[in-house]
Scaffold this motif. Structure first.
Motif, PDB file in Angstrom:
ATOM      1  N   ALA A  26      -2.790  -7.862   3.688  1.00 34.96           N
ATOM      2  CA  ALA A  26      -1.776  -9.159   3.201  1.00 34.96           C
ATOM      3  C   ALA A  26      -1.827  -9.375   1.833  1.00 34.96           C
ATOM      4  O   ALA A  26      -0.816  -9.491   1.266  1.00 34.96           O
ATOM      5  CB  ALA A  26      -1.969 -10.065   4.246  1.00 34.96           C
ATOM      6  N   VAL A  27      -2.998  -9.232   1.359  1.00 33.68           N
ATOM      7  CA  VAL A  27      -3.085  -9.637  -0.079  1.00 33.68           C
ATOM      8  C   VAL A  27      -2.412  -8.436  -0.974  1.00 33.68           C
ATOM      9  O   VAL A  27      -1.643  -8.841  -2.010  1.00 33.68           O
ATOM     10  CB  VAL A  27      -4.568  -9.746  -0.322  1.00 33.68           C
ATOM     11  CG1 VAL A  27      -4.837  -9.809  -2.089  1.00 33.68           C
ATOM     12  CG2 VAL A  27      -5.334 -11.044   0.040  1.00 33.68           C
ATOM     13  N   ALA A  28      -2.530  -7.209  -0.576  1.00 34.36           N
ATOM     14  CA  ALA A  28      -2.044  -6.110  -1.251  1.00 34.36           C
ATOM     15  C   ALA A  28      -0.420  -6.378  -1.187  1.00 34.36           C
ATOM     16  O   ALA A  28       0.139  -5.817  -2.235  1.00 34.36           O
ATOM     17  CB  ALA A  28      -2.420  -5.050  -0.729  1.00 34.36           C
ATOM     18  N   ALA A  29       0.017  -6.624  -0.021  1.00 36.65           N
ATOM     19  CA  ALA A  29       1.385  -7.098   0.127  1.00 36.65           C
ATOM     20  C   ALA A  29       2.095  -7.893  -0.813  1.00 36.65           C
ATOM     21  O   ALA A  29       3.095  -7.911  -1.507  1.00 36.65           O
ATOM     22  CB  ALA A  29       2.028  -7.368   1.477  1.00 36.65           C
ATOM     23  N   SER A  30       1.239  -9.055  -0.860  1.00 36.40           N
ATOM     24  CA  SER A  30       1.596 -10.312  -2.084  1.00 36.40           C
ATOM     25  C   SER A  30       1.602  -9.777  -3.300  1.00 36.40           C
ATOM     26  O   SER A  30       2.653 -10.236  -4.081  1.00 36.40           O
ATOM     27  CB  SER A  30       0.400 -11.247  -1.589  1.00 36.40           C
ATOM     28  OG  SER A  30       0.643 -11.802  -0.406  1.00 36.40           O
TER      29      SER A  30
END
Length: 460
Positions: free
Chosen positions: A440-444
Motif C-alpha cells: 500500500a505504501v508502494a501504491a501511494s
C-alpha cells in the motif's frame, strides 16, 4: 553550445521494429540489457556463492550491494566523460572493462576478491549504460523515432529481466555459478564488434570539466544513504548519523553546482518543473514497482505457502508485461505526450498494487492475486522505457551523457529507498498483513508520482 559528430544518421521514419532505421537502437539495447541480465542472474546464484565461500546471508548480500553502490557512485563521472570525450567511446570502454571484470568475478578465489570484482563490474556498467542511453537518444532526434527506439529498449531490458533468473539458474545448475559471469564474454565481444559499425560518435567539444570534488561529495552522499537504508545491523543512532551525513554532503554538492560557471550536473535538471516532474516519476516507479518485485516472492511464500518453482511461475505475471507493453507505450507517448502517459501508467500501477495489497490482506485465491500483479505490471510496462527518454530529451543535447547518468542515478536511489521503506513497513507485522501494508505504501508512492508529473505539466 556546439555539437560535433561523426557518421551519418538516417532521418527516415521507421517502418517497424525490424526496420533498418532501428538498427542503431537494436545494437544499443543489446549493450544496455547486459548489465540487467547479469544483475538478475547473479541474484539467483547468491545462495551458491554463499555456500562456496561459507558466507552468511548479510555477507552474501554484499556481493550484490557492492555492484549497486559502485554503479551509483560512478554514473555522473561516466556522464561527464561521455559528453566531453564521446558517448560511443565511453560505451566501448565500459564494455571492455565489463568483460575483464566478469573474468575477475568468475575466477575470484574468495569473497573479498569477488566483492572487489563486482564493484569494478558495477562501475563498468555505469559507463555502458550512460554511453548507450545518451547515444540512443541522440541517434533518434524526432519524437516518434525516439519513442520507438526507447520502446525497443524497454522490450529488450524486459526480456533480460524475465529471462535473467531462469538463465542464471540453468547455467549454475549445468556448469556452476562461475559460468554466470563467463557468459558475459561473448555478449561483450558482440557489442565491441557491432557498436563501431552501427553507432555514430557524438560529443560536446566544449564539454563540462570533470569536477573531482563534486564527484567525491555526491559519491559520499550516495554511499552514506545506501549504508543507512540497507544495513539492517546498524543502530538507530548510526543510521541517523549516516543520513545526516548524506544530506550534508548532498547539500554541499548542490551548492557547489550552483556556484560553478560550468557545473558537472546542470542545476536546471532539479530546478525546472519539467525535468523535476520526470525525476519524480522515476523515483515513484522504482518504489512502486521495482521494490515490490523484490518483496513479492516472500509475500507469496508467506501467504500461499507455494513452492519456489511455483513462485517463479507466478512472478511472470509481474514481469511479462514489461516485455510486451513497451511498443504500446511508445505509441501512446506520441499520441498523448509524456506527462499524460506517465500519469496514466503510474495510476494503473497504483491500482494494481493496491489490489495486490488487498488480495494478500484478505488471503484471496492466488488467481485473483495474479490478476492484480498483471494490472500493476501493465502500468509499469507502459512507461518504464519512456521515462529515461523523456528526461534525456528535457535537457540540452550537449549534456545527453550527463542527463542519462542522472536518470540512472535517480532509478537506483528510488530503488534503494523503496527497499528500505517497504522493508521497514513489512517488519511491523506478520504474513499477509505486513506485506499488504508495505505494498500500500508502494501504491501511494505511485499516486504521488502521478500528481507530481501532472502538476509539472500544468505549471509548464
Amino acid at each position: 553550445m556546439r555539437m560535433a559528430s561523426t557518421g551519418p544518421h538516417s532521418q527516415a521514419k521507421p517502418l517497424g521494429w525490424l526496420s533498418p532505421t532501428l538498427g542503431t537502437a537494436r545494437t544499443l539495447t543489446i549493450a544496455t540489457c547486459l548489465p540487467q541480465l547479469d544483475l538478475t542472474a547473479v541474484a539467483l546464484i547468491l545462495p551458491a556463492i554463499a555456500a562456496a565461500f561459507d558466507l552468511d546471508v548479510a555477507a552474501a548480500a554484499w556481493v550484490a550491494e557492492t555492484y549497486s553502490v559502485a554503479f551509483m557512485s560512478t554514473l555522473l563521472i561516466a556522464g561527464a566523460l561521455a559528453d566531453r570525450y564521446g558517448r560511443r567511446r565511453v560505451l566501448l570502454a565500459g564494455n571492455m572493462a565489463f568483460a575483464v571484470t566478469s573474468l575477475g568475478c568468475a575466477f575470484a578465489g574468495g569473497s573479498a576478491t569477488l566483492c572487489a570484482a563486482r564493484a569494478l563490474q558495477g562501475a563498468s556498467a555505469a559507463f555502458v549504460i550512460t554511453g548507450a542511453l545518451a547515444s540512443l537518444s541522440l541517434a533518434y532526434p524526432r519524437p516518434t523515432e525516439r519513442a520507438r527506439a526507447f520502446g525497443l529498449l524497454g522490450m529488450t531490458t524486459g526480456a533480460a529481466m524475465v529471462l535473467g533468473p531462469s538463465f542464471g539458474g540453468f547455467l549454475a545448475a549445468a556448469f556452476g555459478w562461475r559460468a554466470v559471469f563467463l557468459v558475459n564474454l561473448p555478449i561483450c565481444l558482440a557489442v565491441a564488434r557491432t557498436v563501431p559499425l552501427r553507432v555514430s560518435e557524438t560529443f560536446d567539444p566544449e564539454g563540462r570539466p570533470l569536477d573531482i570534488p563534486g564527484v567525491a561529495l555526491l559519491s559520499g552522499s550516495l554511499l552514506a544513504c545506501v549504508l543507512a537504508l540497507l544495513d539492517g545491523s546498524a543502530s538507530v543512532l548510526t543510521r541517523a548519523m549516516l543520513l545526516s551525513g548524506a544530506l550534508g554532503l548532498g547539500f554541499l554538492f548542490v551548492r557547489r553546482q550552483f556556484r560553478q560557471t560550468r557545473p558537472m550536473l546542470d542545476p536546471a535538471l532539479v530546478t525546472r518543473r519539467e525535468p523535476l516532474g520526470i525525476a519524480c516519476v522515476l523515483v515513484a516507479l522504482s518504489i512502486g514497482y521495482w521494490s515490490v518485485l523484490v518483496y513479492l516472492p516472500l509475500a507469496l511464500k508467506a501467504v500461499y505457502a507455494i513452492s519456489t518453482e511455483a513462485i517463479g511461475l507466478a512472478m511472470l505475471a509481474l514481469t511479462m508485461p514489461m516485455l510486451g507493453l513497451p511498443p504500446l507505450g511508445a505509441r501512446l507517448a506520441v499520441l498523448w505526450g509524456w506527462p499524460r502517459l506517465f500519469a496514466f501508467g503510474l495510476l494503473v500501477l497504483a491500482a494494481g498494487t493496491t489490489a495486490l495489497a488487498l488480495m494478500l490482506h484478505w488471503h484471496r485465491p492466488l488467481a485473483e492475486t495474479l490478476t492484480a500483479m498483471l494490472v500493476a505490471a501493465s502500468g509499469a510496462g507502459l512507461i518504464n522505457a519512456q521515462v529515461s527518454s523523456a528526461l534525456i530529451a528535457s535537457g540540452p543535447a550537449a549534456q545527453a551523457g550527463m542527463t542519462s547518468s542522472f536518470s540512472s542515478t535517480l532509478r537506483q536511489i528510488g530503488f534503494a529507498l523503496g527497499i528500505a521503506l517497504l522493508g521497514a513497513v513489512e517488519s511491523t507485522g506478520t504474513e499477509g498483513g505486513s506485506f499488504a501494508l508495505a505494498f500500500a505504501v508502494a501504491a501511494s508512492a505511485a499516486v504521488l508520482g502521478a500528481f507530481a508529473i501532472m502538476a509539472a505539466r500544468q505549471a509548464g
